[in-house]
Design an enzyme around this catalytic site. Structure first.
Site, PDB file in Angstrom:
ATOM      1  CG  HIS A  49      -1.539   1.357   1.478  1.00  0.00           C
ATOM      2  ND1 HIS A  49      -2.660   1.806   0.810  1.00  0.00           N
ATOM      3  CD2 HIS A  49      -1.155   2.391   2.286  1.00  0.00           C
ATOM      4  CE1 HIS A  49      -2.955   3.041   1.204  1.00  0.00           C
ATOM      5  NE2 HIS A  49      -2.068   3.426   2.095  1.00  0.00           N
ATOM      6  CG  HIS A  78       0.860   6.612   0.304  1.00  0.00           C
ATOM      7  ND1 HIS A  78       0.022   7.700   0.398  1.00  0.00           N
ATOM      8  CD2 HIS A  78       0.312   5.656   1.093  1.00  0.00           C
ATOM      9  CE1 HIS A  78      -0.987   7.419   1.214  1.00  0.00           C
ATOM     10  NE2 HIS A  78      -0.836   6.182   1.641  1.00  0.00           N
ATOM     11  CD  GLU A 137      -4.208   6.778   2.569  1.00  0.00           C
ATOM     12  OE1 GLU A 137      -3.271   6.748   3.351  1.00  0.00           O
ATOM     13  OE2 GLU A 137      -4.297   5.978   1.611  1.00  0.00           O
ATOM     14  CB  SER A 154      -2.846   0.110  -2.771  1.00  0.00           C
ATOM     15  OG  SER A 154      -3.670   0.700  -1.774  1.00  0.00           O
TER      16      SER A 154
END
Ligand code: HBI
Ligand code: FE
Length: 291
Positions: A136, A141, A182, A201
């Site tokens: 993730h 990110h 996010e 993700s």
């Protein structure tokens, strides 16, 4: 001195990470040689699946930077990515055992250091993970930290987090992270695209965010975002859409203090209910059906 592990929300579940080896600032070593062939294969499987899903749905800034993660066939060495990232935007990635306290998290971001979790989910967790893991953090990110404007936004968020702690406004500010970093969407000449790590993700949320008729998609407005509650363990019921990373940076590069006071006096908003006068993006596909 072993640091206490960190978990978020009301959970009895033991944290996944091994905090015994963490330093005072909660960073640790990646210990790349410790990964097993099975873990490298797991990373390759996750990468292959998500790459197929993001190819036509992620924003160009993200897709153009994926290459900087290095090989898709094994877990990358953080220091290899760091060398490229420093040159691009002056950011680094640092290894952490898992979730870390907010103060440490904000301090790292403010210093242009992004915490990347060292443990990887198990094959049984291929489709869903309860805490951010290496995949993730890396796949979701890190690529956008190569974009100069988004990189500046992330550092400003860290600085804002340190201020928000002093103003008891963490819950409000965490909504900004949630609905941009996010779960953010961006409007492009080719339609809506994804830039939020939690979507990028996820095996199922990319389609949900861009193609499902149910979620509301609202034009980004800082005050509305700070008022909007969110759930952490299901697909989002609403998303916020920015025009560009420049717009996101400009709209948030201000002192939030008066805005926190304004928002505190107002009732929270739901992500799935449009407020009067706000820009709601049409249901996906509805334009094609001529409705
Ligand atoms: N720790 N490693 C890690 N990664 C995160 O994304 C993270 C964190 N600690 C706190 C946190 N995120 C959020 O609560 C922020 O809103 C502070
Ligand atoms: Fe995340």
């Amino acid at each position: 001195m072993a640091l206490p592990p960190v978990t978020y929300g009301a959970t009895e579940r033991a944290p996944r990470g091994d905090y015994a080896t963490a330093r005072e600032d909660y960073t640790c070593d990646q210990c790349w040689d410790g990964y097993t062939p099975q873990q490298h294969r797991m990373y390759a499987r996750l990468y292959a699946r998500q790459h197929r899903l993001v190819r036509a749905r992620a924003c160009d800034e993200y897709l153009g930077a994926l290459v900087h993660l290095g090989s898709e066939h094994n877990i990358p060495r953080f220091e290899d990515i760091c060398a490229r990232l420093r040159r691009a935007t002056g950011w680094e990635i640092v290894a952490v055992p898992g979730l870390i306290p907010e103060d440490n998290f904000f301090s790292l971001l403010a210093a242009r250091r992004f915490p990347v979790t060292v443990w990887l989910r198990t094959p049984e967790e291929f489709d869903y993970i309860v805490e951010p893991d290496l995949f993730h953090d890396l796949f979701g990110h890190v690529p956008l930290l190569f974009d100069p404007v988004f990189a500046d936004y992330m550092q400003a968020y860290g600085e804002g987090g340190l201020k928000a702690q002093r103003r008891n406004a963490l819950e409000l500010l965490s909504r900004l992270y949630w609905y941009t970093v996010e779960f953010g969407l961006i409007d492009t000449a080719h339609g809506l695209r994804v830039y939020g790590a939690g979507i990028l993700s996820s095996p199922g949320e990319i389609d949900h965010a861009l193609s499902h008729p149910a979620p509301l998609r609202i034009g980004f407005d800082l005050r509305r975002v700070l008022r909007t509650v969110y759930e952490i363990d299901d697909f989002q019921k609403g998303y916020f859409v920015i025009d560009s990373f420049a717009q996101l940076f400009e709209q948030t590069a201000q002192d939030f203090t008066p805005i926190y006071e304004e928002v505190r006096r107002l009732p929270p908003c739901r992500p799935d209910r449009a407020e009067a006068g706000e820009l709601v993006f049409p249901e996906p596909g509805s334009l094609l059906r001529g409705r």
